[in-house]
Design a protein around this motif. Structure first.
Motif, PDB file in Angstrom:
ATOM      1  N   LEU A 137       0.846  -1.188   0.000  1.00  0.00           N
ATOM      2  CA  LEU A 137       0.000   0.000   0.000  1.00  0.00           C
ATOM      3  C   LEU A 137       0.877   1.233   0.000  1.00  0.00           C
ATOM      4  CD1 LEU A 137       0.021   1.391   3.091  1.00  0.00           C
ATOM      5  CD2 LEU A 137      -1.342  -0.629   3.571  1.00  0.00           C
ATOM      6  N   GLU A 138       0.272   2.328  -0.368  1.00  0.00           N
ATOM      7  CA  GLU A 138       0.928   3.630  -0.323  1.00  0.00           C
ATOM      8  C   GLU A 138       0.132   4.477   0.653  1.00  0.00           C
ATOM      9  OE1 GLU A 138       0.982   7.211  -3.436  1.00  0.00           O
ATOM     10  OE2 GLU A 138       1.986   5.413  -4.180  1.00  0.00           O
ATOM     11  N   VAL A 139       0.818   5.161   1.550  1.00  0.00           N
ATOM     12  CA  VAL A 139       0.156   5.988   2.548  1.00  0.00           C
ATOM     13  C   VAL A 139       0.900   7.308   2.672  1.00  0.00           C
ATOM     14  CG1 VAL A 139       1.445   4.910   4.460  1.00  0.00           C
ATOM     15  CG2 VAL A 139      -0.713   6.060   4.940  1.00  0.00           C
ATOM     16  N   MET A 140       0.163   8.369   2.813  1.00  0.00           N
ATOM     17  CA  MET A 140       0.781   9.679   2.948  1.00  0.00           C
ATOM     18  C   MET A 140       1.528   9.747   4.270  1.00  0.00           C
ATOM     19  SD  MET A 140       0.015  10.541   0.035  1.00  0.00           S
ATOM     20  CE  MET A 140       1.016  11.994   0.091  1.00  0.00           C
ATOM     21  N   ALA A 141       2.737  10.294   4.248  1.00  0.00           N
ATOM     22  CA  ALA A 141       3.629  10.292   5.406  1.00  0.00           C
ATOM     23  C   ALA A 141       3.045  11.027   6.608  1.00  0.00           C
ATOM     24  CB  ALA A 141       4.979  10.905   5.020  1.00  0.00           C
ATOM     25  N   PHE A 155       2.367  -4.371   8.719  1.00  0.00           N
ATOM     26  CA  PHE A 155       2.998  -3.718   7.582  1.00  0.00           C
ATOM     27  C   PHE A 155       4.279  -3.028   8.048  1.00  0.00           C
ATOM     28  CE2 PHE A 155      -1.254  -4.170   5.973  1.00  0.00           C
ATOM     29  CZ  PHE A 155      -1.114  -4.297   4.606  1.00  0.00           C
ATOM     30  N   GLU A 156       5.252  -2.985   7.153  1.00  0.00           N
ATOM     31  CA  GLU A 156       6.506  -2.281   7.422  1.00  0.00           C
ATOM     32  C   GLU A 156       6.769  -1.284   6.300  1.00  0.00           C
ATOM     33  OE1 GLU A 156       9.881  -4.747   8.504  1.00  0.00           O
ATOM     34  OE2 GLU A 156       8.500  -6.382   8.996  1.00  0.00           O
ATOM     35  N   LYS A 157       7.441  -0.193   6.640  1.00  0.00           N
ATOM     36  CA  LYS A 157       7.818   0.809   5.644  1.00  0.00           C
ATOM     37  C   LYS A 157       9.038   0.306   4.883  1.00  0.00           C
ATOM     38  CE  LYS A 157       6.406   4.546   8.651  1.00  0.00           C
ATOM     39  NZ  LYS A 157       6.923   5.474   9.640  1.00  0.00           N
ATOM     40  N   TYR A 158       8.973   0.423   3.555  1.00  0.00           N
ATOM     41  CA  TYR A 158      10.090   0.000   2.717  1.00  0.00           C
ATOM     42  C   TYR A 158      10.620   1.107   1.823  1.00  0.00           C
ATOM     43  CZ  TYR A 158       9.680  -4.799   4.218  1.00  0.00           C
ATOM     44  OH  TYR A 158       9.681  -5.938   4.983  1.00  0.00           O
ATOM     45  N   GLY A 159       9.995   2.259   1.867  1.00  0.00           N
ATOM     46  CA  GLY A 159      10.498   3.347   1.037  1.00  0.00           C
ATOM     47  C   GLY A 159       9.659   4.595   1.176  1.00  0.00           C
ATOM     48  N   THR A 160      10.235   5.698   0.726  1.00  0.00           N
ATOM     49  CA  THR A 160       9.564   6.993   0.760  1.00  0.00           C
ATOM     50  C   THR A 160       9.531   7.563  -0.647  1.00  0.00           C
ATOM     51  OG1 THR A 160      10.374   7.414   2.993  1.00  0.00           O
ATOM     52  CG2 THR A 160       9.635   9.331   1.731  1.00  0.00           C
ATOM     53  N   PHE A 161       8.369   8.098  -1.024  1.00  0.00           N
ATOM     54  CA  PHE A 161       8.209   8.831  -2.274  1.00  0.00           C
ATOM     55  C   PHE A 161       8.207  10.313  -1.921  1.00  0.00           C
ATOM     56  CE2 PHE A 161       5.720   4.888  -3.131  1.00  0.00           C
ATOM     57  CZ  PHE A 161       6.444   4.419  -4.218  1.00  0.00           C
ATOM     58  N   ASP A 174       5.009  13.868   1.198  1.00  0.00           N
ATOM     59  CA  ASP A 174       5.664  12.595   0.916  1.00  0.00           C
ATOM     60  C   ASP A 174       4.695  11.444   1.171  1.00  0.00           C
ATOM     61  OD1 ASP A 174       7.939  14.136   0.591  1.00  0.00           O
ATOM     62  OD2 ASP A 174       8.900  13.447   2.442  1.00  0.00           O
ATOM     63  N   ALA A 175       5.036  10.289   0.627  1.00  0.00           N
ATOM     64  CA  ALA A 175       4.264   9.068   0.884  1.00  0.00           C
ATOM     65  C   ALA A 175       5.240   7.950   1.237  1.00  0.00           C
ATOM     66  CB  ALA A 175       3.447   8.681  -0.332  1.00  0.00           C
ATOM     67  N   PHE A 176       4.741   6.992   1.986  1.00  0.00           N
ATOM     68  CA  PHE A 176       5.506   5.787   2.301  1.00  0.00           C
ATOM     69  C   PHE A 176       4.950   4.611   1.508  1.00  0.00           C
ATOM     70  CE2 PHE A 176       5.862   7.819   6.681  1.00  0.00           C
ATOM     71  CZ  PHE A 176       7.120   8.324   6.452  1.00  0.00           C
ATOM     72  N   TRP A 177       5.851   3.741   1.075  1.00  0.00           N
ATOM     73  CA  TRP A 177       5.451   2.462   0.506  1.00  0.00           C
ATOM     74  C   TRP A 177       5.575   1.461   1.639  1.00  0.00           C
ATOM     75  CZ3 TRP A 177       8.348  -2.142  -0.590  1.00  0.00           C
ATOM     76  CH2 TRP A 177       7.625  -3.085  -1.331  1.00  0.00           C
ATOM     77  N   MET A 178       4.477   0.755   1.921  1.00  0.00           N
ATOM     78  CA  MET A 178       4.477  -0.222   3.007  1.00  0.00           C
ATOM     79  C   MET A 178       4.076  -1.585   2.448  1.00  0.00           C
ATOM     80  SD  MET A 178       2.803   1.997   6.138  1.00  0.00           S
ATOM     81  CE  MET A 178       3.433   0.915   7.445  1.00  0.00           C
TER      82      MET A 178
END
Length: 182
Positions: A137-141, A155-161, A174-178
């Protein structure tokens, strides 16, 4: 896919019914998109960008019902649509067949009562049962409540957009990819 109805009580003891979306829900779902987009900065569209027709939404719902590994789960309280959670394939390719993504939103007045958590648990169980190995999923930071819920569910965070969304005032978010392994 067609989903067998389930019900639960929220934190206030109110009955919530979960079922798959049906074509007759199309108008409610379009209105829901417009309202929830106005209630929060965390969704991808502005309310005026939601121009989908009832006919197209009905077809989208039918496609979800016909898909073996996808689900649009809707929640109702006292007969009123209050939110939904979707499970979608990442892509129709064998190399991606182990991955799916989810998206969820509730009307603001129904947040914080355990309804979103219950919806996510249903969808995660469904995903596992149809053979997915990981859910993304993508979630706003800045969406701290959602991030906390996702982390509680594994869920764990694996990256930031960086600068994932740009708003009318020129600001960015920003958003996080989880991701969660099933």
């Amino acid at each position: 896919m067609v989903f067998e109805e389930k019900s639960m009580k929220d934190k206030l003891g109110r009955s919530v019914l979960f079922r798959n979306a049906r074509p007759e829900d199309a108008e409610d779902l379009i209105q829901y998109l417009k309202i929830t987009s106005a209630e929060t900065p965390y969704l991808v569209r502005e309310p005026e960008e939601i121009t989908i027709t009832k006919t197209k939404e009905e077809q989208f719902i039918r496609d979800k019902m016909d898909a073996e590994r996808e689900l649009m789960l809707v929640a109702f309280m006292d007969g009123k649509h209050i939110g939904n959670c979707s499970l979608m394939s990442i892509a129709p390719y064998k190399r991606y067949s182990h991955r799916c993504e989810i998206a969820i939103a509730l009307y603001k007045e129904y947040c914080g009562f355990g309804i979103g958590k219950a919806m996510l648990q249903i969808v995660l169980e469904f995903a596992k049962n149809v053979g997915y190995e990981q859910v993304e999923l993508e979630v706003m930071a800045e969406n701290k409540d959602a991030i906390h819920l996702y982390e509680k569910l594994g869920f764990e965070k694996y990256g930031t957009f960086p600068d994932n969304m740009k708003f009318a005032d020129g600001s960015y978010m920003d958003a996080f990819w989880m991701m969660k392994k099933l």
